[in-house]
Write a protein that holds these residues in place. Structure first.
Motif, PDB file in Angstrom:
ATOM      1  N   GLY A 385       0.787  -1.165  -0.197  1.00 23.12           N
ATOM      2  CA  GLY A 385      -0.173  -0.040   0.049  1.00 23.12           C
ATOM      3  C   GLY A 385       0.935   1.344   0.036  1.00 23.12           C
ATOM      4  N   VAL A 386       1.694   1.262   0.690  1.00 19.29           N
ATOM      5  CA  VAL A 386       2.940   2.348   0.916  1.00 19.29           C
ATOM      6  C   VAL A 386       3.565   2.554  -0.619  1.00 19.29           C
ATOM      7  N   LEU A 387       3.801   1.268  -1.188  1.00 16.16           N
ATOM      8  CA  LEU A 387       4.533   1.441  -2.426  1.00 16.16           C
ATOM      9  C   LEU A 387       3.565   1.704  -3.620  1.00 16.16           C
ATOM     10  N   HIS A 388       2.288   1.495  -3.383  1.00 20.40           N
ATOM     11  CA  HIS A 388       1.366   2.172  -4.363  1.00 20.40           C
ATOM     12  C   HIS A 388       1.181   3.586  -4.181  1.00 20.40           C
ATOM     13  N   ALA A 389       0.955   4.292  -2.937  1.00 17.16           N
ATOM     14  CA  ALA A 389       0.981   5.608  -2.825  1.00 17.16           C
ATOM     15  C   ALA A 389       2.105   6.423  -3.348  1.00 17.16           C
ATOM     16  N   ASP A 390       3.252   5.773  -3.019  1.00 15.68           N
ATOM     17  CA  ASP A 390       4.661   6.287  -3.689  1.00 15.68           C
ATOM     18  C   ASP A 390       4.537   6.649  -5.283  1.00 15.68           C
ATOM     19  N   GLN A 391       4.029   5.642  -5.776  1.00 10.30           N
ATOM     20  CA  GLN A 391       4.107   5.348  -7.290  1.00 10.30           C
ATOM     21  C   GLN A 391       3.197   6.413  -7.730  1.00 10.30           C
ATOM     22  N   ARG A 392       1.770   6.520  -7.246  1.00  9.00           N
ATOM     23  CA  ARG A 392       0.768   7.502  -7.427  1.00  9.00           C
ATOM     24  C   ARG A 392       1.304   8.985  -7.315  1.00  9.00           C
ATOM     25  N   HIS A 393       2.356   9.074  -6.167  1.00 11.16           N
ATOM     26  CA  HIS A 393       2.808  10.292  -6.045  1.00 11.16           C
ATOM     27  C   HIS A 393       3.993  10.665  -7.261  1.00 11.16           C
ATOM     28  N   GLU A 394       4.584   9.495  -7.746  1.00 14.77           N
ATOM     29  CA  GLU A 394       5.415   9.632  -8.829  1.00 14.77           C
ATOM     30  C   GLU A 394       4.563  10.262 -10.091  1.00 14.77           C
ATOM     31  N   VAL A 395       3.305   9.611 -10.091  1.00 14.45           N
ATOM     32  CA  VAL A 395       2.626  10.132 -11.107  1.00 14.45           C
ATOM     33  C   VAL A 395       2.321  11.686 -11.280  1.00 14.45           C
ATOM     34  N   GLU A 396       1.967  11.995  -9.943  1.00 12.30           N
ATOM     35  CA  GLU A 396       1.697  13.448  -9.759  1.00 12.30           C
ATOM     36  C   GLU A 396       2.769  14.370 -10.067  1.00 12.30           C
ATOM     37  N   ALA A 397       4.198  13.746  -9.696  1.00 11.36           N
ATOM     38  CA  ALA A 397       5.344  14.484  -9.920  1.00 11.36           C
ATOM     39  C   ALA A 397       5.531  14.665 -11.421  1.00 11.36           C
ATOM     40  N   ALA A 398       5.481  13.761 -12.050  1.00 13.16           N
ATOM     41  CA  ALA A 398       5.607  13.600 -13.683  1.00 13.16           C
ATOM     42  C   ALA A 398       4.513  14.618 -14.242  1.00 13.16           C
ATOM     43  N   ARG A 399       3.362  14.692 -13.706  1.00 13.73           N
ATOM     44  CA  ARG A 399       2.322  15.529 -14.318  1.00 13.73           C
ATOM     45  C   ARG A 399       2.910  17.104 -14.203  1.00 13.73           C
ATOM     46  N   PHE A 400       3.564  17.217 -13.149  1.00 17.31           N
ATOM     47  CA  PHE A 400       3.975  18.673 -12.575  1.00 17.31           C
ATOM     48  C   PHE A 400       5.233  18.802 -13.626  1.00 17.31           C
ATOM     49  N   ALA A 401       6.337  17.773 -13.745  1.00 12.64           N
ATOM     50  CA  ALA A 401       7.209  18.251 -14.594  1.00 12.64           C
ATOM     51  C   ALA A 401       6.795  18.474 -16.005  1.00 12.64           C
ATOM     52  N   PHE A 402       5.699  17.561 -16.500  1.00 10.42           N
ATOM     53  CA  PHE A 402       5.346  18.113 -18.037  1.00 10.42           C
ATOM     54  C   PHE A 402       4.718  19.330 -18.050  1.00 10.42           C
ATOM     55  N   GLN A 403       3.988  19.762 -16.849  1.00  7.89           N
ATOM     56  CA  GLN A 403       3.329  21.068 -17.016  1.00  7.89           C
ATOM     57  C   GLN A 403       4.436  22.340 -17.068  1.00  7.89           C
ATOM     58  N   GLN A 404       5.639  22.114 -16.175  1.00  8.52           N
ATOM     59  CA  GLN A 404       6.704  22.942 -16.295  1.00  8.52           C
ATOM     60  C   GLN A 404       7.498  22.879 -17.766  1.00  8.52           C
ATOM     61  N   CYS A 405       7.264  21.832 -18.388  1.00  3.78           N
ATOM     62  CA  CYS A 405       8.099  21.813 -19.571  1.00  3.78           C
ATOM     63  C   CYS A 405       7.261  22.594 -20.813  1.00  3.78           C
ATOM     64  N   TRP A 406       5.988  22.146 -20.597  1.00  2.00           N
ATOM     65  CA  TRP A 406       5.000  22.613 -21.706  1.00  2.00           C
ATOM     66  C   TRP A 406       4.732  24.081 -21.581  1.00  2.00           C
ATOM     67  N   GLN A 407       5.095  24.783 -20.393  1.00  2.00           N
ATOM     68  CA  GLN A 407       4.814  26.247 -20.396  1.00  2.00           C
ATOM     69  C   GLN A 407       6.264  27.022 -21.074  1.00  2.00           C
ATOM     70  N   LYS A 408       7.081  26.052 -21.433  1.00  2.00           N
ATOM     71  CA  LYS A 408       8.418  26.782 -21.913  1.00  2.00           C
ATOM     72  C   LYS A 408       8.140  26.485 -23.475  1.00  2.00           C
ATOM     73  N   GLU A 409       6.785  26.165 -24.102  1.00  2.00           N
ATOM     74  CA  GLU A 409       6.555  26.255 -25.519  1.00  2.00           C
ATOM     75  C   GLU A 409       6.710  27.635 -26.200  1.00  2.00           C
ATOM     76  N   THR A 410       7.366  27.265 -27.320  1.00  2.00           N
ATOM     77  CA  THR A 410       7.651  28.556 -28.230  1.00  2.00           C
ATOM     78  C   THR A 410       6.416  28.799 -29.194  1.00  2.00           C
ATOM     79  N   VAL A 411       6.253  30.091 -29.242  1.00  2.00           N
ATOM     80  CA  VAL A 411       4.878  30.183 -30.398  1.00  2.00           C
ATOM     81  C   VAL A 411       5.917  30.767 -31.503  1.00  2.00           C
ATOM     82  N   SER A 412       5.335  29.874 -32.600  1.00  2.00           N
ATOM     83  CA  SER A 412       5.942  30.271 -33.977  1.00  2.00           C
ATOM     84  C   SER A 412       5.203  31.324 -34.780  1.00  2.00           C
ATOM     85  N   THR A 413       5.631  31.971 -35.731  1.00  2.00           N
ATOM     86  CA  THR A 413       5.300  33.104 -36.603  1.00  2.00           C
ATOM     87  C   THR A 413       5.811  32.600 -38.008  1.00  2.00           C
ATOM     88  N   SER A 414       4.984  32.701 -38.725  1.00  2.00           N
ATOM     89  CA  SER A 414       5.287  32.608 -40.243  1.00  2.00           C
ATOM     90  C   SER A 414       5.465  33.950 -40.915  1.00  2.00           C
TER      91      SER A 414
END
Length: 414
Positions: A385-414
């Motif tokens: 049970g502790v292991l399951h909760a730990d991995q779900r926290h890792e899921v949450e951490a990965a979502r946070f990391a993706f959000q931080q990466c995606w906010q750095k998206e560059t907007v292109s102009t043509s």
């Protein structure tokens, strides 16, 4: 705040040079088909036994990479290819890639879970590799025995010894040299009863380490069995007539790409931009505002649900991962046969975060599945049970990391 500037590698950018057409797509698909055949030859030369070499594993990964890229090219640019051929080829390539990925997935999942147990328990060795005779014996004992031992039976001789020593061992020599071992049976029974009623204070680390050892052994048995079955399935698939038919079609693709008549004059960039738009729409549907707050505990919602299906909240993130891969491969195809040389660090970082999200989600599901094993000891269930909760926290951490990466998206102009 994202800064706006020209990205020359964006599919919709108007950089100098002729527009990539079906000829560029044909060159890209031929290059990936050649890579597929080269990896297949290497896999056959290096062997594929139960203890395959690292070269064989790398060849299998190369097979999966090329199969994914060919399938992605057929999906994104299907309007420029023979539709019937694409519809028949894409499921077969997905079958090859999925079948070859299972063994590696189980191996990585077991390593991830054992490493997490090691980190959570603070032990000096991986829980699945503990060499202590008592712990190993209990881990391999029948489930009923483990449950009885955890329920209160004196399965640990050290516990009884400590109880005897605390109740009579220290007072015996002072009274005349009588030890607990030489005491009458009623006195030893009374000492044991006193020890059970007043056990030594157990630290959380000690209890989790004992449970982690049993949990590690249980996970090792389950995932090793699954990995062995996946290996056998992969061997059977590589020797089947179905795979030989796929290899023959890929060999034909390496020499001739079934383009439509209009493909030679059709720009690839609008189709690649459509793949990017699908990705952007899927990302916009994600709860990025919630994911942008660390420790939001959103990944733990319904963590105690009795439903055994995967977390429904994970599905949109998995879909974004697939769409991000399609977008990356479309960029490669637009840039020509050597498109894999074009690297976008933001996309790579976002892809790694989503890969960690998938791995943690599947690891949490494996821990939950192991915890449903009948008649396991309470300490084992607690550790899982502790292991399951730990991995779900890792899921949450990965979502946070993706959000931080995606906010750095560059907007292109043509």
């Amino acid at each position: 705040m994202a800064q706006q500037h020209l990205d020359p590698t964006d599919p919709r950018s108007g950089h100098a040079g002729h527009a990539p057409t079906g000829d560029a797509l044909a060159g890209y698909l031929r290059a990936q088909a050649t890579e597929f055949l080269r990896a297949l030859r290497l896999h056959r030369e290096t062997g594929s036994g139960a203890n395959g070499s690292e070269a064989s594993a790398e060849a299998a990964r190369a097979l999966r990479r090329s199969a994914r890229r060919i399938s992605a090219g057929l999906h994104t640019f299907q309007s420029l290819l023979d539709s019937d051929w694409c519809e028949a080829m894409r499921p077969e390539l997905a079958w090859v890639s999925g079948t070859l990925a299972m063994e590696h997935a189980y191996t990585a999942r077991l390593e991830r879970l054992l490493t997490a147990l090691h980190r959570l328990s603070g032990s000096t060795a991986l829980p699945g590799q503990t060499a202590g005779a008592g712990t190993a014996g209990r881990a391999d004992a029948p489930a009923g025995t483990r449950a009885d031992s955890a329920a209160g039976a004196p399965a640990d001789p050290a516990a009884g010894g400590r109880a005897d020593s605390a109740a009579g061992g220290r007072s015996g020599p002072a009274a005349g040299g009588r030890t607990a071992a030489a005491a009458p049976v009623p006195q030893r029974a009374a000492a044991l009863d006193t020890g059970l009623r007043n056990p030594p204070a157990a630290t959380p680390e000690r209890g989790l380490t004992v449970g982690a050892a049993k949990a590690g052994a249980l996970l090792d048995r389950q995932l090793t069995l699954a990995r062995t079955r996946a290996h056998s399935t992969a061997l059977q698939a590589l020797g089947s007539s179905r795979f030989h038919a796929v290899a023959d079609k890929v060999a034909l693709l390496a020499s001739e790409v079934p383009l439509t008549r209009a493909a030679g004059s059709t720009d690839l960039r609008p189709l690649a931009a459509a793949a990017q738009d699908r990705l952007a729409d899927a990302v916009a549907a994600l709860p990025l505002v919630t994911a942008g707050n660390p420790y939001n505990a959103a990944a733990l919602v319904h963590g105690l649900s009795p439903d055994t299906v995967p977390h429904p909240q994970d599905a949109p993130w998995h879909q974004v991962r697939l769409l991000l891969r399609l977008h990356r491969y479309a960029r490669e195809a637009v840039s020509g046969p050597k498109g894999n040389a074009v690297v976008d660090l933001r996309l790579l970082s976002a892809g790694r975060a989503l890969n960690r999200h998938r791995d943690a989600s599947e690891a949490a599901a494996a821990a939950a599945h192991a915890a449903r094993t009948p008649r396991i000891a309470p300490a084992t269930a607690y550790a899982l049970g502790v292991l399951h909760a730990d991995q779900r926290h890792e899921v949450e951490a990965a979502r946070f990391a993706f959000q931080q990466c995606w906010q750095k998206e560059t907007v292109s102009t043509s």
